[in-house]
Write a protein that holds these residues in place. Sequence first.
Motif, PDB file in Angstrom:
ATOM      1  N   LEU A 169      25.819  52.719  40.748  1.00 21.58           N
ATOM      2  CA  LEU A 169      25.173  51.632  40.315  1.00 21.58           C
ATOM      3  C   LEU A 169      24.998  50.680  41.655  1.00 21.58           C
ATOM      4  CD1 LEU A 169      27.121  50.414  37.271  1.00 21.58           C
ATOM      5  CD2 LEU A 169      25.129  51.924  37.237  1.00 21.58           C
ATOM      6  N   ALA A 170      25.925  50.538  42.516  1.00 22.09           N
ATOM      7  CA  ALA A 170      25.904  49.570  43.343  1.00 22.09           C
ATOM      8  C   ALA A 170      26.812  50.137  44.565  1.00 22.09           C
ATOM      9  CB  ALA A 170      26.319  48.402  42.921  1.00 22.09           C
ATOM     10  N   ASP A 171      26.745  49.224  45.597  1.00 23.57           N
ATOM     11  CA  ASP A 171      27.704  49.590  46.602  1.00 23.57           C
ATOM     12  C   ASP A 171      28.884  48.547  46.697  1.00 23.57           C
ATOM     13  OD1 ASP A 171      25.809  51.115  48.163  1.00 23.57           O
ATOM     14  OD2 ASP A 171      24.947  49.385  49.013  1.00 23.57           O
ATOM     15  N   SER A 172      30.265  48.928  47.148  1.00 19.37           N
ATOM     16  CA  SER A 172      31.359  48.323  47.199  1.00 19.37           C
ATOM     17  C   SER A 172      31.572  47.292  48.740  1.00 19.37           C
ATOM     18  CB  SER A 172      32.448  49.295  47.090  1.00 19.37           C
ATOM     19  OG  SER A 172      33.676  48.685  47.437  1.00 19.37           O
ATOM     20  N   MET A 200      27.979  40.119  30.503  1.00 23.45           N
ATOM     21  CA  MET A 200      27.946  39.473  31.610  1.00 23.45           C
ATOM     22  C   MET A 200      27.837  40.442  33.005  1.00 23.45           C
ATOM     23  SD  MET A 200      30.601  36.399  30.874  1.00 23.45           S
ATOM     24  CE  MET A 200      31.731  37.149  29.778  1.00 23.45           C
ATOM     25  N   VAL A 201      27.238  40.128  33.838  1.00 25.67           N
ATOM     26  CA  VAL A 201      27.035  40.776  35.062  1.00 25.67           C
ATOM     27  C   VAL A 201      28.219  40.331  36.072  1.00 25.67           C
ATOM     28  CG1 VAL A 201      25.849  41.666  37.108  1.00 25.67           C
ATOM     29  CG2 VAL A 201      24.723  41.258  34.555  1.00 25.67           C
ATOM     30  N   ASP A 202      29.095  41.124  36.546  1.00 29.66           N
ATOM     31  CA  ASP A 202      30.075  40.831  37.357  1.00 29.66           C
ATOM     32  C   ASP A 202      29.728  41.239  38.850  1.00 29.66           C
ATOM     33  OD1 ASP A 202      32.415  39.775  38.757  1.00 29.66           O
ATOM     34  OD2 ASP A 202      33.677  41.532  37.568  1.00 29.66           O
ATOM     35  N   VAL A 203      29.807  40.253  39.804  1.00 30.46           N
ATOM     36  CA  VAL A 203      29.622  40.677  41.317  1.00 30.46           C
ATOM     37  C   VAL A 203      30.790  40.754  41.980  1.00 30.46           C
ATOM     38  CG1 VAL A 203      26.958  39.864  41.269  1.00 30.46           C
ATOM     39  CG2 VAL A 203      28.953  38.102  41.952  1.00 30.46           C
ATOM     40  N   SER A 204      31.820  40.665  41.570  1.00 32.05           N
ATOM     41  CA  SER A 204      32.973  40.759  42.375  1.00 32.05           C
ATOM     42  C   SER A 204      33.103  42.072  42.696  1.00 32.05           C
ATOM     43  CB  SER A 204      34.362  40.278  41.363  1.00 32.05           C
ATOM     44  OG  SER A 204      34.467  38.964  41.214  1.00 32.05           O
ATOM     45  N   HIS A 205      33.600  42.380  43.928  1.00 32.81           N
ATOM     46  CA  HIS A 205      33.848  43.618  44.511  1.00 32.81           C
ATOM     47  C   HIS A 205      32.522  44.348  45.185  1.00 32.81           C
ATOM     48  CE1 HIS A 205      37.852  44.970  43.794  1.00 32.81           C
ATOM     49  NE2 HIS A 205      38.003  44.380  42.547  1.00 32.81           N
ATOM     50  N   LEU A 206      31.400  43.695  44.991  1.00 33.51           N
ATOM     51  CA  LEU A 206      30.148  44.202  45.384  1.00 33.51           C
ATOM     52  C   LEU A 206      29.994  44.048  46.754  1.00 33.51           C
ATOM     53  CD1 LEU A 206      27.655  43.790  42.410  1.00 33.51           C
ATOM     54  CD2 LEU A 206      29.107  45.600  42.861  1.00 33.51           C
ATOM     55  N   GLY A 207      29.332  44.898  47.636  1.00 36.75           N
ATOM     56  CA  GLY A 207      28.688  44.483  48.821  1.00 36.75           C
ATOM     57  C   GLY A 207      27.713  43.409  48.688  1.00 36.75           C
ATOM     58  N   PHE A 236      36.042  39.186  55.409  1.00 37.72           N
ATOM     59  CA  PHE A 236      36.526  39.752  54.402  1.00 37.72           C
ATOM     60  C   PHE A 236      35.433  39.802  53.189  1.00 37.72           C
ATOM     61  CE2 PHE A 236      39.785  39.843  50.625  1.00 37.72           C
ATOM     62  CZ  PHE A 236      39.789  41.356  50.531  1.00 37.72           C
ATOM     63  N   GLU A 237      34.765  40.810  53.179  1.00 40.69           N
ATOM     64  CA  GLU A 237      33.432  40.771  52.442  1.00 40.69           C
ATOM     65  C   GLU A 237      33.867  41.039  51.137  1.00 40.69           C
ATOM     66  OE1 GLU A 237      29.094  43.237  51.819  1.00 40.69           O
ATOM     67  OE2 GLU A 237      30.570  43.898  53.258  1.00 40.69           O
ATOM     68  N   ARG A 238      35.060  41.323  50.518  1.00 36.08           N
ATOM     69  CA  ARG A 238      35.583  41.316  49.309  1.00 36.08           C
ATOM     70  C   ARG A 238      35.434  39.919  48.458  1.00 36.08           C
ATOM     71  NH1 ARG A 238      36.669  40.102  44.797  1.00 36.08           N
ATOM     72  NH2 ARG A 238      38.044  41.080  43.445  1.00 36.08           N
ATOM     73  N   ASN A 239      35.736  38.948  49.337  1.00 38.15           N
ATOM     74  CA  ASN A 239      35.655  37.484  49.005  1.00 38.15           C
ATOM     75  C   ASN A 239      34.417  37.031  49.079  1.00 38.15           C
ATOM     76  OD1 ASN A 239      38.154  37.064  48.277  1.00 38.15           O
ATOM     77  ND2 ASN A 239      38.758  36.101  50.042  1.00 38.15           N
ATOM     78  N   ILE A 240      33.994  36.163  47.981  1.00 39.69           N
ATOM     79  CA  ILE A 240      32.377  35.761  48.090  1.00 39.69           C
ATOM     80  C   ILE A 240      31.999  34.705  49.229  1.00 39.69           C
ATOM     81  CG2 ILE A 240      32.715  33.828  46.428  1.00 39.69           C
ATOM     82  CD1 ILE A 240      30.504  34.782  44.675  1.00 39.69           C
ATOM     83  N   SER A 241      30.734  35.079  49.760  1.00 33.33           N
ATOM     84  CA  SER A 241      30.035  34.297  50.578  1.00 33.33           C
ATOM     85  C   SER A 241      29.557  33.131  50.229  1.00 33.33           C
ATOM     86  CB  SER A 241      29.189  35.072  51.407  1.00 33.33           C
ATOM     87  OG  SER A 241      27.997  35.096  50.648  1.00 33.33           O
TER      88      SER A 241
END
Length: 397
Positions: A169-172, A200-207, A236-241
Amino acid sequence: MRLTLLAACLLASSTVHAQANDAARKLAQEAVIVDTHIDAPGILMDTWADLGQEAKDREFDYAKARAGGLDVAFMSIYTSPKQDADGSAWQTANAMIDGVEALVQRHPDKFALLTSPKDVEHLRAGGRVLLPLGMENGAPLVDKLENVRFFFDRGVRYITLAHSAPNRLADSSYAAERPWNGLSPFGKQVVAEMNRLGVMVDVSHLGDASALEAIRLSTVPVIASHSAFRHFTPGFERNISDEIAKAVAARGGVVQVPFGTAFINPDSAADMQAHFRARQAFDQRNAALKAQGKPQEDREAFEKAWADAHPVRASTLAQVLDQIDYGVKLLGIDHVGLGSDFDGVDGELARELRTVADYPNLVAGLQARGYDDADIRKILGGNLLRAWAQIEAGAGK
């Protein structure tokens, strides 16, 4: 080691719980508290515990939830990249859902499955703790779009599109490789189907590119189920910009703040990022050795060496409150909530937030920082329930 650490955490929890004043405890009991990320199902798969009773080695159980005022606890249906690769993710996810259903069936007076925000008030009557499901990693969908409907029918109400490695589905955010630089063609279909059904679409963990494309394509609000703010953990890309958080809020969504040390302590965040990259390099070396018919490196020795070189650090309630303050200033009071990651971070949590019994400490901290009761209720759960209702209302449109 895990049990020893958790035992210490629970002892600490009983000590700090008294820090919450009467007003904080009262508000925690009266407000609807929603936590969008609790990893109890994964532990139930490893070692069953009757969470209807007090489970001393767990961060979530019924007794602790009622003591802390927790009403809605999203159960994380987590599958790993390894399970995705070996084809076991679909079965694992179903077994975890079976476990949550069994827990509810054993204790219908204490738990209830929750599939709609409309049902919160009547289902929580009598002191029940409500258990909606969130799928962490879209791997169980395999490559079948109809599986979105299958898991919706089983109660899944959010899907974290990827976890610690890129998938169909997506990048990590953790992985160096970015095969999609956004969403895959299948990932785009999945987002549309989730919108259609009201998942719900969850964007945590995504690149970052994947998160931004998911937000752009969604016709309803999206959430970040357990993402701290990258402002405190640069690189730390895991946290949201800030950019992605603002995009979530602009569409009506919510950023749910976790309590784990690895997310809120900058040094721990750097360690976690480095660990994932080192583990990926280790796996690549072993794959090459296997292809050459040579002996592979020992994973247990690798993990031990890493742990020895990177001791566990501490974090505090103040750091969680700093995250909430920052989110409120950046996004507004209507777009911040809670996604603790209890039972998912090996006890590495803010000192005053060791179990679900400790939400009153958070409430007391928010009160001390000047938040009024109405705004605290939004952070505790009102914001998430509002966004969920909007997503549900947009289904099929």
